[in-house]
Design a protein around this motif. Structure first.
Motif, PDB file in Angstrom:
ATOM      1  N   SER A   1       0.854  -1.195   0.000  1.00  0.00           N
ATOM      2  CA  SER A   1       0.000   0.000   0.000  1.00  0.00           C
ATOM      3  C   SER A   1       0.890   1.246   0.000  1.00  0.00           C
ATOM      4  O   SER A   1       2.093   1.179   0.265  1.00  0.00           O
ATOM      5  CB  SER A   1      -0.868   0.006   1.267  1.00  0.00           C
ATOM      6  OG  SER A   1      -0.034   0.170   2.402  1.00  0.00           O
ATOM      7  N   PHE A   2       0.271   2.378  -0.239  1.00  0.00           N
ATOM      8  CA  PHE A   2       0.991   3.652  -0.217  1.00  0.00           C
ATOM      9  C   PHE A   2       1.695   3.845   1.126  1.00  0.00           C
ATOM     10  O   PHE A   2       2.861   4.243   1.186  1.00  0.00           O
ATOM     11  CB  PHE A   2       0.009   4.804  -0.486  1.00  0.00           C
ATOM     12  CG  PHE A   2       0.666   6.150  -0.482  1.00  0.00           C
ATOM     13  CD1 PHE A   2       1.457   6.561  -1.554  1.00  0.00           C
ATOM     14  CD2 PHE A   2       0.523   7.005   0.604  1.00  0.00           C
ATOM     15  CE1 PHE A   2       2.090   7.800  -1.538  1.00  0.00           C
ATOM     16  CE2 PHE A   2       1.151   8.251   0.629  1.00  0.00           C
ATOM     17  CZ  PHE A   2       1.930   8.642  -0.444  1.00  0.00           C
ATOM     18  N   LYS A   3       0.987   3.520   2.231  1.00  0.00           N
ATOM     19  CA  LYS A   3       1.561   3.665   3.581  1.00  0.00           C
ATOM     20  C   LYS A   3       2.796   2.777   3.755  1.00  0.00           C
ATOM     21  O   LYS A   3       3.793   3.186   4.348  1.00  0.00           O
ATOM     22  CB  LYS A   3       0.511   3.275   4.632  1.00  0.00           C
ATOM     23  CG  LYS A   3      -0.390   4.412   5.043  1.00  0.00           C
ATOM     24  CD  LYS A   3      -0.651   4.355   6.568  1.00  0.00           C
ATOM     25  CE  LYS A   3      -0.827   5.732   7.145  1.00  0.00           C
ATOM     26  NZ  LYS A   3      -2.085   6.367   6.694  1.00  0.00           N
ATOM     27  N   GLU A   4       2.695   1.546   3.252  1.00  0.00           N
ATOM     28  CA  GLU A   4       3.843   0.627   3.364  1.00  0.00           C
ATOM     29  C   GLU A   4       5.013   1.106   2.504  1.00  0.00           C
ATOM     30  O   GLU A   4       6.172   1.003   2.903  1.00  0.00           O
ATOM     31  CB  GLU A   4       3.418  -0.781   2.946  1.00  0.00           C
ATOM     32  CG  GLU A   4       2.505  -1.463   3.952  1.00  0.00           C
ATOM     33  CD  GLU A   4       2.006  -2.806   3.444  1.00  0.00           C
ATOM     34  OE1 GLU A   4       2.271  -3.811   4.113  1.00  0.00           O
ATOM     35  OE2 GLU A   4       1.376  -2.843   2.365  1.00  0.00           O
ATOM     36  N   ILE A   5       4.684   1.635   1.348  1.00  0.00           N
ATOM     37  CA  ILE A   5       5.748   2.146   0.465  1.00  0.00           C
ATOM     38  C   ILE A   5       6.476   3.304   1.146  1.00  0.00           C
ATOM     39  O   ILE A   5       7.699   3.429   1.040  1.00  0.00           O
ATOM     40  CB  ILE A   5       5.172   2.531  -0.924  1.00  0.00           C
ATOM     41  CG1 ILE A   5       4.779   1.252  -1.686  1.00  0.00           C
ATOM     42  CG2 ILE A   5       6.190   3.335  -1.748  1.00  0.00           C
ATOM     43  CD1 ILE A   5       4.017   1.471  -2.971  1.00  0.00           C
ATOM     44  N   GLU A   6       5.728   4.100   1.907  1.00  0.00           N
ATOM     45  CA  GLU A   6       6.385   5.176   2.678  1.00  0.00           C
ATOM     46  C   GLU A   6       7.359   4.612   3.703  1.00  0.00           C
ATOM     47  O   GLU A   6       8.416   5.189   3.948  1.00  0.00           O
ATOM     48  CB  GLU A   6       5.325   6.030   3.375  1.00  0.00           C
ATOM     49  CG  GLU A   6       4.648   7.011   2.438  1.00  0.00           C
ATOM     50  CD  GLU A   6       3.769   8.003   3.184  1.00  0.00           C
ATOM     51  OE1 GLU A   6       3.097   7.580   4.159  1.00  0.00           O
ATOM     52  OE2 GLU A   6       3.753   9.181   2.794  1.00  0.00           O
ATOM     53  N   LYS A   7       7.006   3.460   4.293  1.00  0.00           N
ATOM     54  CA  LYS A   7       7.903   2.804   5.270  1.00  0.00           C
ATOM     55  C   LYS A   7       9.151   2.266   4.564  1.00  0.00           C
ATOM     56  O   LYS A   7      10.264   2.358   5.100  1.00  0.00           O
ATOM     57  CB  LYS A   7       7.165   1.634   5.935  1.00  0.00           C
ATOM     58  CG  LYS A   7       5.998   2.067   6.792  1.00  0.00           C
ATOM     59  CD  LYS A   7       6.419   2.085   8.246  1.00  0.00           C
ATOM     60  CE  LYS A   7       5.210   2.064   9.152  1.00  0.00           C
ATOM     61  NZ  LYS A   7       5.605   1.978  10.554  1.00  0.00           N
ATOM     62  N   ILE A   8       8.950   1.676   3.412  1.00  0.00           N
ATOM     63  CA  ILE A   8      10.103   1.163   2.644  1.00  0.00           C
ATOM     64  C   ILE A   8      11.012   2.338   2.281  1.00  0.00           C
ATOM     65  O   ILE A   8      12.237   2.240   2.344  1.00  0.00           O
ATOM     66  CB  ILE A   8       9.626   0.398   1.387  1.00  0.00           C
ATOM     67  CG1 ILE A   8       8.740  -0.795   1.779  1.00  0.00           C
ATOM     68  CG2 ILE A   8      10.832  -0.077   0.554  1.00  0.00           C
ATOM     69  CD1 ILE A   8       7.993  -1.438   0.619  1.00  0.00           C
ATOM     70  N   LYS A   9      10.399   3.469   1.945  1.00  0.00           N
ATOM     71  CA  LYS A   9      11.168   4.669   1.609  1.00  0.00           C
ATOM     72  C   LYS A   9      12.029   5.113   2.796  1.00  0.00           C
ATOM     73  O   LYS A   9      13.191   5.502   2.617  1.00  0.00           O
ATOM     74  CB  LYS A   9      10.200   5.792   1.197  1.00  0.00           C
ATOM     75  CG  LYS A   9      10.822   7.172   1.037  1.00  0.00           C
ATOM     76  CD  LYS A   9      11.490   7.331  -0.324  1.00  0.00           C
ATOM     77  CE  LYS A   9      11.840   8.774  -0.645  1.00  0.00           C
ATOM     78  NZ  LYS A   9      13.056   9.258  -0.006  1.00  0.00           N
ATOM     79  N   LYS A  10      11.495   5.006   4.010  1.00  0.00           N
ATOM     80  CA  LYS A  10      12.272   5.407   5.190  1.00  0.00           C
ATOM     81  C   LYS A  10      13.503   4.503   5.365  1.00  0.00           C
ATOM     82  O   LYS A  10      14.586   4.978   5.710  1.00  0.00           O
ATOM     83  CB  LYS A  10      11.395   5.349   6.450  1.00  0.00           C
ATOM     84  CG  LYS A  10      10.551   6.605   6.633  1.00  0.00           C
ATOM     85  CD  LYS A  10       9.685   6.523   7.874  1.00  0.00           C
ATOM     86  CE  LYS A  10      10.463   6.824   9.141  1.00  0.00           C
ATOM     87  NZ  LYS A  10       9.579   6.777  10.341  1.00  0.00           N
ATOM     88  N   ALA A  11      13.317   3.216   5.124  1.00  0.00           N
ATOM     89  CA  ALA A  11      14.457   2.292   5.194  1.00  0.00           C
ATOM     90  C   ALA A  11      15.455   2.616   4.081  1.00  0.00           C
ATOM     91  O   ALA A  11      16.677   2.598   4.296  1.00  0.00           O
ATOM     92  CB  ALA A  11      13.967   0.850   5.079  1.00  0.00           C
ATOM     93  N   CYS A  12      14.927   2.951   2.901  1.00  0.00           N
ATOM     94  CA  CYS A  12      15.797   3.302   1.764  1.00  0.00           C
ATOM     95  C   CYS A  12      16.564   4.598   2.058  1.00  0.00           C
ATOM     96  O   CYS A  12      17.727   4.725   1.673  1.00  0.00           O
ATOM     97  CB  CYS A  12      14.973   3.451   0.484  1.00  0.00           C
ATOM     98  SG  CYS A  12      14.433   1.873  -0.194  1.00  0.00           S
ATOM     99  N   ASP A  13      15.919   5.551   2.743  1.00  0.00           N
ATOM    100  CA  ASP A  13      16.603   6.808   3.091  1.00  0.00           C
ATOM    101  C   ASP A  13      17.841   6.532   3.947  1.00  0.00           C
ATOM    102  O   ASP A  13      18.889   7.152   3.762  1.00  0.00           O
ATOM    103  CB  ASP A  13      15.652   7.745   3.867  1.00  0.00           C
ATOM    104  CG  ASP A  13      14.602   8.386   2.963  1.00  0.00           C
ATOM    105  OD1 ASP A  13      14.756   8.332   1.729  1.00  0.00           O
ATOM    106  OD2 ASP A  13      13.617   8.933   3.506  1.00  0.00           O
ATOM    107  N   VAL A  14      17.692   5.599   4.901  1.00  0.00           N
ATOM    108  CA  VAL A  14      18.834   5.234   5.749  1.00  0.00           C
ATOM    109  C   VAL A  14      19.939   4.614   4.891  1.00  0.00           C
ATOM    110  O   VAL A  14      21.117   4.977   5.009  1.00  0.00           O
ATOM    111  CB  VAL A  14      18.404   4.238   6.858  1.00  0.00           C
ATOM    112  CG1 VAL A  14      19.629   3.646   7.554  1.00  0.00           C
ATOM    113  CG2 VAL A  14      17.506   4.930   7.875  1.00  0.00           C
ATOM    114  N   VAL A  15      19.554   3.705   4.022  1.00  0.00           N
ATOM    115  CA  VAL A  15      20.535   3.015   3.171  1.00  0.00           C
ATOM    116  C   VAL A  15      21.312   4.019   2.306  1.00  0.00           C
ATOM    117  O   VAL A  15      22.537   3.955   2.199  1.00  0.00           O
ATOM    118  CB  VAL A  15      19.821   1.950   2.297  1.00  0.00           C
ATOM    119  CG1 VAL A  15      20.729   1.448   1.194  1.00  0.00           C
ATOM    120  CG2 VAL A  15      19.347   0.793   3.170  1.00  0.00           C
TER     121      VAL A  15
END
Ligand code: MG
Ligand code: MG
Length: 263
Positions: free
Chosen positions: A7-21
């Motif tokens: 979902s859009f909300k989950e994609i935002e969470k994946i984005k947060k992990a990607c930001d760290v990476v």
């Protein structure tokens, strides 16, 4: 295993992990210089992840193709090494090397994964071309990440850019779905022969999140293994480059979740 849709909300969470990476990789890229060991880069990756409350995804990771757990947080693949390079105290970076840094991390239950290749000082014309072509393959592959296209379109795009420059994509390697786990279905090969062998193609759908990771080599499409059982090298010893972005497939088109600030 089925392909996960997010979902859009989950994609935002994946984005947060990607930001760290991405933040970790950008700091590591600046640290790559003649005289530093690949082991020191690994220690830095661990510390940079810890500071941001993230857990390195590759440390102790056991992929389906191995009986052993990966011994480091970061994959560092130098020159003829393509991917899965194990950092070592005795491996010292030198002028003219190209160094692929591949890092994955979990944050709040979601994964990020990215890779880039760093040129150390002046590198050869061939290595420069290899890096530029691999980046172009990635940019072009991102463009075809739209609902209704197929994994085979991504494969054909990466392979097509490599061929255009007289370069090679490497067999048996590729990208993957990502989200709750760092490696999910589908497998996204770099080489059409590998896709044909897999005997399955996937239609791209809204909500799929994929890690696209072209690996191009100067002289061969065949891989071999280094003595440490992890490091994948080109069969002919020619240099390879590697870049990786995470892309969400949305109705509006591809959304890259691993955005880099370029100097
Ligand atoms: Mg990666
Ligand atoms: Mg990956």
């Amino acid at each position: 295993m089925a392909v996960e849709l997010y979902s859009f909300k989950e994609i935002e969470k994946i984005k947060k992990a990607c930001d760290v990476v991405v933040a970790v990789l950008q700091n590591l890229a600046k640290a790559v210089r003649p005289g530093i060991s690949t082991y020191e880069l690994d220690l830095m990756a661990r510390e940079e992840a810890r500071k941001r409350g993230a857990k390195p995804a590759f440390l102790n990771y056991k992929p389906p193709f191995s009986n052993e757990r990966f011994p480091a947080s970061l994959c560092v693949s130098v020159n003829e090494a393509v991917v899965h390079g194990v950092p070592k105290k005795e491996q010292i970076i030198k002028e003219g090397d190209i160094v692929s840094l591949d890092f994955g991390a979990y944050l709040e239950g979601y994964a990020g994964d990215s890779a880039l290749t760093v040129a150390v000082g002046e590198v050869s014309k061939e290595k420069k071309l290899l890096m530029e072509a691999t980046q172009e393959a990635l940019r072009e592959a991102v463009k075809v990440c739209v609902p209704g296209n197929w994994v085979s379109d991504i494969v054909a795009t990466i392979h097509g850019v490599a061929k255009k420059y007289g370069l090679y994509t490497l067999k048996n390697l590729g990208g993957h779905g990502i989200g709750k786990k760092v490696h999910e279905e589908p497998f996204i090969p770099n080489h059409p022969e590998t896709l044909a062998r897999e005997k399955k193609d996937y239609k791209l759908r809204q909500g799929m999140v994929v890690a696209i990771e072209p690996m191009l080599a100067l002289g061969t499409d065949e891989i071999a293994h280094d003595g440490d059982r992890w490091t994948v090298i080109t069969a002919d010893g020619s240099p390879a480059a590697h870049y990786e972005y995470v892309v969400a497939i949305t109705k509006q088109g591809p959304v890259v979740l691993t955005e880099y600030k370029h100097a």
